[in-house]
Write a protein that holds these residues in place. Structure first.
Motif, PDB file in Angstrom:
ATOM      1  N   GLY A  73      33.039   1.657 -36.556  1.00  0.00           N
ATOM      2  CA  GLY A  73      32.816   1.734 -35.116  1.00  0.00           C
ATOM      3  C   GLY A  73      33.971   2.279 -34.303  1.00  0.00           C
ATOM      4  O   GLY A  73      33.751   2.919 -33.265  1.00  0.00           O
ATOM      5  N   TRP A  74      35.195   2.049 -34.756  1.00  0.00           N
ATOM      6  CA  TRP A  74      36.331   2.499 -33.952  1.00  0.00           C
ATOM      7  C   TRP A  74      36.439   4.018 -33.909  1.00  0.00           C
ATOM      8  O   TRP A  74      37.140   4.582 -33.062  1.00  0.00           O
ATOM      9  CB  TRP A  74      37.633   1.882 -34.461  1.00  0.00           C
ATOM     10  CG  TRP A  74      38.045   2.232 -35.855  1.00  0.00           C
ATOM     11  CD1 TRP A  74      37.710   1.580 -36.993  1.00  0.00           C
ATOM     12  CD2 TRP A  74      38.881   3.326 -36.264  1.00  0.00           C
ATOM     13  NE1 TRP A  74      38.276   2.190 -38.087  1.00  0.00           N
ATOM     14  CE2 TRP A  74      39.005   3.258 -37.676  1.00  0.00           C
ATOM     15  CE3 TRP A  74      39.549   4.340 -35.573  1.00  0.00           C
ATOM     16  CZ2 TRP A  74      39.756   4.173 -38.400  1.00  0.00           C
ATOM     17  CZ3 TRP A  74      40.296   5.255 -36.307  1.00  0.00           C
ATOM     18  CH2 TRP A  74      40.399   5.167 -37.695  1.00  0.00           C
ATOM     19  N   HIS A 109      33.533   5.992 -33.752  1.00  0.00           N
ATOM     20  CA  HIS A 109      32.288   6.530 -33.217  1.00  0.00           C
ATOM     21  C   HIS A 109      32.482   7.410 -31.982  1.00  0.00           C
ATOM     22  O   HIS A 109      31.947   8.524 -31.911  1.00  0.00           O
ATOM     23  CB  HIS A 109      31.324   5.392 -32.867  1.00  0.00           C
ATOM     24  CG  HIS A 109      30.693   4.742 -34.049  1.00  0.00           C
ATOM     25  ND1 HIS A 109      29.736   3.752 -33.954  1.00  0.00           N
ATOM     26  CD2 HIS A 109      30.893   4.932 -35.382  1.00  0.00           C
ATOM     27  CE1 HIS A 109      29.367   3.371 -35.161  1.00  0.00           C
ATOM     28  NE2 HIS A 109      30.069   4.052 -36.038  1.00  0.00           N
ATOM     29  N   ALA A 110      33.202   6.903 -30.999  1.00  0.00           N
ATOM     30  CA  ALA A 110      33.294   7.605 -29.718  1.00  0.00           C
ATOM     31  C   ALA A 110      33.937   8.973 -29.881  1.00  0.00           C
ATOM     32  O   ALA A 110      33.401   9.989 -29.406  1.00  0.00           O
ATOM     33  CB  ALA A 110      34.075   6.757 -28.710  1.00  0.00           C
ATOM     34  N   ALA A 136      29.501   1.664 -30.045  1.00  0.00           N
ATOM     35  CA  ALA A 136      30.963   1.783 -30.069  1.00  0.00           C
ATOM     36  C   ALA A 136      31.571   0.388 -30.173  1.00  0.00           C
ATOM     37  O   ALA A 136      30.862  -0.620 -30.139  1.00  0.00           O
ATOM     38  CB  ALA A 136      31.454   2.489 -28.809  1.00  0.00           C
ATOM     39  N   ASN A 137      32.890   0.342 -30.284  1.00  0.00           N
ATOM     40  CA  ASN A 137      33.577  -0.952 -30.348  1.00  0.00           C
ATOM     41  C   ASN A 137      33.793  -1.566 -28.978  1.00  0.00           C
ATOM     42  O   ASN A 137      33.985  -2.768 -28.858  1.00  0.00           O
ATOM     43  CB  ASN A 137      34.931  -0.794 -31.049  1.00  0.00           C
ATOM     44  CG  ASN A 137      34.802  -0.857 -32.554  1.00  0.00           C
ATOM     45  OD1 ASN A 137      33.709  -0.895 -33.096  1.00  0.00           O
ATOM     46  ND2 ASN A 137      35.937  -0.874 -33.231  1.00  0.00           N
ATOM     47  N   GLU A 197      33.983   2.816 -24.263  1.00  0.00           N
ATOM     48  CA  GLU A 197      33.682   3.915 -25.182  1.00  0.00           C
ATOM     49  C   GLU A 197      32.190   4.227 -25.180  1.00  0.00           C
ATOM     50  O   GLU A 197      31.783   5.403 -25.212  1.00  0.00           O
ATOM     51  CB  GLU A 197      34.135   3.547 -26.599  1.00  0.00           C
ATOM     52  CG  GLU A 197      35.635   3.536 -26.795  1.00  0.00           C
ATOM     53  CD  GLU A 197      36.021   3.102 -28.204  1.00  0.00           C
ATOM     54  OE1 GLU A 197      37.142   3.428 -28.627  1.00  0.00           O
ATOM     55  OE2 GLU A 197      35.213   2.437 -28.880  1.00  0.00           O
ATOM     56  N   ALA A 198      31.363   3.196 -25.156  1.00  0.00           N
ATOM     57  CA  ALA A 198      29.913   3.390 -25.163  1.00  0.00           C
ATOM     58  C   ALA A 198      29.455   4.136 -23.914  1.00  0.00           C
ATOM     59  O   ALA A 198      28.561   4.989 -23.978  1.00  0.00           O
ATOM     60  CB  ALA A 198      29.203   2.042 -25.269  1.00  0.00           C
ATOM     61  N   MET A 256      30.330   7.813 -24.345  1.00  0.00           N
ATOM     62  CA  MET A 256      29.409   8.439 -25.294  1.00  0.00           C
ATOM     63  C   MET A 256      28.052   8.720 -24.640  1.00  0.00           C
ATOM     64  O   MET A 256      27.450   9.779 -24.861  1.00  0.00           O
ATOM     65  CB  MET A 256      29.225   7.536 -26.512  1.00  0.00           C
ATOM     66  CG  MET A 256      30.453   7.387 -27.381  1.00  0.00           C
ATOM     67  SD  MET A 256      30.254   6.099 -28.646  1.00  0.00           S
ATOM     68  CE  MET A 256      29.038   6.851 -29.725  1.00  0.00           C
TER      69      MET A 256
END
Length: 396
Positions: free
Chosen positions: A97-98, A100-101, A121-122, A126-127, A130
């Motif tokens: 997850g770290w 993903h972004a 995301a973490n 970040e989410a 994204m």
């Protein structure tokens, strides 16, 4: 499962006359599951032509071995170079997850369709980044999807259909419990999943994300308020090299509980644990309405329990639906009636749906926006637990 009746054409900039080129980033647990789906989907479903171009990982030798085993034409260690290649059209992110972004945003900006494993995301920040990148890319015909694969369990897809058809009437409450035991042994060693800086959270982000997404998916609803609690039962564990390497601090949760208030007025309870001794991978879902109820357990994923409360009382009782008929979601592509499918098939269904959305120029589901909604709920659970509050309002 059907595709949109009147799909829109993707912009000319996104149309390709050759097979779509696919790159997968990550070759461990999820990379293996996703690779299996890419390798098999065209054997069962009528999907656009594609090629498994490249598998990406940090260890050159290990990723080369995995690429050969999983059906990829080549391997690479630099994802940044791979996403700029002209022969890559789809990027499948199976990394932790770290990462993903950074990968997803770069791939979307490079004009690549993106599939990313859950949670989005973490961190919430970040989410959000994204999701903004996905919305911008969508305007140029670039699609994105988050990998909540349990939406593709035929029994759960059927459950959603029954609920949407009104067979359960007004939904009053839902119970979702996702229980595992791989950390029940206090001597189980540390992994990246037990460090907040790499995992973001523990059972909350890893498996509560699935449970919460199922509540939203099945009911077509939204969470408005949350009361949550987190607990770490084993706060120190042996290092990766065993007891001789000393003990390390566990900085994420082992288990989580939450009560969710929904827009419709329904209430959902969510319980998740990685220390539920004897439970291997049990996602249990119960949905109770005023006209009927549904029961599901991932450890019996071909079955759905259904009670029709409109039948005479003397005839009522949960009946077992074996979800293996061609009339059931996705199953027209598989085996004769009564021949069960497994966990791995959900990833094949996921890839099928992504490829059809790319072909049709339609937004696949679950979108990054839907992933962000789950992230808001996860964040609210953490806030409620940290503040020892009884209620936290969920952002949207």
């Amino acid at each position: 499962m059907t595709t949109p009746a009147h799909p829109s054409e993707p912009p000319a900039s996104r149309r390709v006359s050759r097979p779509l080129g696919v790159a997968a980033i990550g070759y461990a647990f999820m990379g293996k599951a996703h690779s299996n789906a890419w390798r098999n989907v065209a054997s069962f479903f009528d999907v656009p032509a594609f090629e498994q171009k490249v598998l990406v990982g940090r260890d050159a030798g290990a990723v080369a071995e995995a690429a050969a085993k999983y059906g990829w034409a080549e391997s690479a260690t630099d994802w940044r170079t791979v996403i700029t290649r002209d022969d890559i059209d789809v990027v499948d992110i199976c990394a932790p997850g770290w990462m993903h972004a950074e990968i997803a945003i770069a791939a979307l900006e490079a004009g690549k369709h993106v599939l990313v494993e859950k949670p989005l995301a973490n961190t919430l920040a970040e989410a959000e980044l994204m999701t903004a990148a996905a919305a911008k890319a969508r305007a140029n015909g670039v699609q994105s999807m988050i990998g909540f694969n349990y939406r593709r369990v035929p029994a759960l897809a059927l459950a959603r259909e029954l609920i949407a058809e009104g067979r359960l009437g007004t939904i009053r409450h839902v119970r979702a419990a996702y229980l595992q035991d791989w950390l029940a042994d206090a001597q189980a060693p540390m992994t990246w999943r037990l460090r907040k800086e790499t995992a973001g959270s523990g059972a909350l982000g890893d498996i509560a994300s699935h449970a919460i997404d199922q509540v939203l998916f099945l009911l077509g609803d939204q969470v408005t308020e949350v009361s949550g609690r987190l607990n770490t039962f084993v706060d120190r564990r042996p290092g990766a090299n065993g007891p001789a390497s000393g003990l390390e601090d566990v900085t994420v949760d082992d288990a989580a509980w939450a009560t969710l208030s929904l827009t419709s007025g329904a209430v959902a309870s969510v319980e998740v644990s990685r220390v539920a001794t004897g439970r291997k991978n049990s996602l249990q879902i119960e949905v109770y309405g005023d006209k009927g109820s549904l029961l599901f357990d991932l450890e019996n994923l071909n079955e759905l329990g259904f009670l029709d409360a409109t039948a005479p009382v003397r005839e009522q009782g949960f009946r077992r639906i074996l979800v293996n008929e061609p009339e059931h979601p996705y199953l027209e592509a598989w085996w004769p009636q009564g021949h069960i499918i497994g966990w791995e098939h959900t990833f094949t269904h996921q890839v099928r749906d992504l490829l059809l959305a790319i072909r049709d120029g339609s937004q696949p589901s679950p979108s990054f926006e839907e992933g962000l909604n789950v992230q808001y709920v996860l964040d609210a659970v953490e806030q409620s637990a940290a503040n020892k509050s009884t209620l936290t309002v969920v952002r949207h």
